[in-house]
Write an enzyme that holds these catalytic residues in place. Structure first.
Site, PDB file in Angstrom:
ATOM      1  N   ILE A   1       0.807  -1.046  -0.011  1.00 22.44           N
ATOM      2  CA  ILE A   1       0.018   0.037  -0.099  1.00 22.44           C
ATOM      3  C   ILE A   1       0.967   1.097   0.052  1.00 22.44           C
ATOM      4  O   ILE A   1       2.124   1.361   0.413  1.00 22.44           O
ATOM      5  CB  ILE A   1      -0.974   0.049   1.196  1.00 22.44           C
ATOM      6  CG1 ILE A   1      -0.208  -0.242   2.623  1.00 22.44           C
ATOM      7  CG2 ILE A   1      -2.052  -1.002   1.094  1.00 22.44           C
ATOM      8  CD1 ILE A   1      -1.327  -0.285   3.888  1.00 22.44           C
ATOM      9  N   ASP A   2       0.435   2.239  -0.400  1.00 18.87           N
ATOM     10  CA  ASP A   2       1.272   3.626  -0.798  1.00 18.87           C
ATOM     11  C   ASP A   2       1.615   4.150   0.822  1.00 18.87           C
ATOM     12  O   ASP A   2       1.086   3.889   1.728  1.00 18.87           O
ATOM     13  CB  ASP A   2       0.536   4.598  -1.256  1.00 18.87           C
ATOM     14  CG  ASP A   2      -0.006   4.428  -2.629  1.00 18.87           C
ATOM     15  OD1 ASP A   2       0.741   3.508  -3.401  1.00 18.87           O
ATOM     16  OD2 ASP A   2      -1.030   4.604  -2.833  1.00 18.87           O
ATOM     17  N   LYS A   3       2.773   4.621   0.738  1.00 18.07           N
ATOM     18  CA  LYS A   3       3.313   5.425   1.748  1.00 18.07           C
ATOM     19  C   LYS A   3       2.411   5.947   2.724  1.00 18.07           C
ATOM     20  O   LYS A   3       2.506   5.645   3.902  1.00 18.07           O
ATOM     21  CB  LYS A   3       4.612   6.419   1.597  1.00 18.07           C
ATOM     22  CG  LYS A   3       5.059   6.896   2.536  1.00 18.07           C
ATOM     23  CD  LYS A   3       6.050   8.200   2.198  1.00 18.07           C
ATOM     24  CE  LYS A   3       6.393   9.063   3.246  1.00 18.07           C
ATOM     25  NZ  LYS A   3       7.144  10.205   2.830  1.00 18.07           N
TER      26      LYS A   3
ATOM     27  N   ARG B   1      -6.923   5.802  -5.746  1.00 19.62           N
ATOM     28  CA  ARG B   1      -6.524   7.115  -5.831  1.00 19.62           C
ATOM     29  C   ARG B   1      -7.096   7.666  -7.219  1.00 19.62           C
ATOM     30  O   ARG B   1      -7.681   8.734  -7.535  1.00 19.62           O
ATOM     31  CB  ARG B   1      -5.341   7.497  -5.286  1.00 19.62           C
ATOM     32  CG  ARG B   1      -4.975   7.152  -4.030  1.00 19.62           C
ATOM     33  CD  ARG B   1      -3.606   7.083  -3.710  1.00 19.62           C
ATOM     34  NE  ARG B   1      -2.974   8.386  -3.906  1.00 19.62           N
ATOM     35  CZ  ARG B   1      -1.623   8.518  -3.940  1.00 19.62           C
ATOM     36  NH1 ARG B   1      -0.765   7.579  -3.566  1.00 19.62           N
ATOM     37  NH2 ARG B   1      -1.092   9.817  -4.109  1.00 19.62           N
TER      38      ARG B   1
END
Length: 317
Positions: free
Chosen positions: A136-138, A235
């Site tokens: 998952i993104d930062k 997103r």
């Protein structure tokens, strides 16, 4: 080096293949060249005997592989706190905080989740990506699954590819959505900005399901279920339907303040500088027992505070 014994039966449909070709189908977690080396080194027994790589399978043979595990990464362990939701000999489930990068990359050579995992369980160095099956993104918080054995890694990857895992997110989207829906739009690299992704006809298939959890002033709290797991999928998809995630620095566009918003809400919205996205629920079939396991992660404090302020403004309307 550590060793791992695995057994398999050659199915009829693989009859007639060279041994190394059959092994590539039976033990897909290893490369063909590595399997060939192990055959030559006597680490593969067929019906209890050592045979050459060129051996032609007949179907029904019992194969025993003694895999010699070697490091898959140069990444070093670092003593970084981990919020572990579950761990046994096969799998590990981590609740990642926002701000923690999953893998080392340009600009983030260390201080990542992978560094933390290698400090916690050094044997993970023998697995692809230190056992991390998805990312998952930062600046997205929430649940990640990690394999601790090659068999578990293969099982979890297979489940992801077959869309048999459960991954659900909570997100705060800008604007009012009237109903839930499915976004089925392929994604690929942005044509001019290589750090971004976009909807592209020549992209990879990407399917996102969402439903409304709560309507808020100028925003909507969504429950989002992933059918596929493309980079930045939620997103990009939400931005594509003109309801980008609150705080998204890449796809969010200009901040839209609700009409009549009070000073507390305006301050809170302007201060929220990450995408309001949390991987809340994770479920999969245990690689060894076959039991269905599922976890739920509480919303992080920053999202809870923001929701509280949004709700208080809704009451005042």
């Amino acid at each position: 080096m550590p060793e791992q014994r695995q057994q398999a039966t050659v199915p009829p449909e693989l009859a007639g293949l060279r041994l190394d070709q059959a092994l590539s189908e039976l033990f897909q977690e290893y490369s063909r060249s590595r399997l060939q080396t192990w055959v030559r080194n006597g680490r593969v027994l067929v019906n209890g005997r050592i045979v050459p790589v060129r051996y032609k399978t007949m179907g029904g043979e019992q194969v025993e592989l003694t895999a010699e595990l070697s490091p898959e990464t140069d990444c070093e362990g670092q003593d970084i706190p981990l919020a572990i939701m579950y761990e046994d000999n096969e799998v590990l489930v981590v609740d990642k905080p926002a701000g923690l990068v999953v893998h080392p990359a340009a600009g983030h050579p260390d201080g990542t989740l992978q560094n933390a995992l290698l400090h916690h369980a050094p044997a993970l160095k023998n697995l692809p990506r230190s056992g991390i099956v998805h990312r998952i993104d930062k600046d997205t918080s929430g649940l990640l699954m990690v394999a601790k054995t090659l068999q578990a890694h293969k099982s979890l990857v297979d489940q992801l590819q077959a869309r048999e895992t459960r991954r659900e997110y909570l997100a705060i989207a800008q604007g009012y959505l009237t109903a839930g829906a499915t976004i089925d739009e392929p994604l690929g690299r942005h044509p001019t900005d290589r750090k971004r992704y976009s909807v592209r006809r020549d992209g990879k298939d990407a399917i996102t399901h969402y439903r409304i959890a709560e309507r808020l002033p100028g925003h909507t709290l969504l429950r989002i279920k992933l059918e596929t797991g493309r980079t930045h999928q939620i997103r990009v998809h939400m931005a594509h339907i003109h309801h980008s995630l609150l705080g998204d620095p890449v796809y969010g566009g200009r901040l839209k303040l609700p009409a009549g918003a009070g000073s507390e809400l305006i301050t809170a919205l302007r201060a929220f500088r990450r995408q309001a996205l949390h991987a809340e629920t994770l479920g999969f079939e245990h690689p060894a027992s076959g039991e269905w396991l599922e976890w739920r992660s509480e919303l992080p404090d920053d999202m809870q505070r923001l929701l509280s302020i949004l709700r208080s403004e809704a009451v005042d309307e």
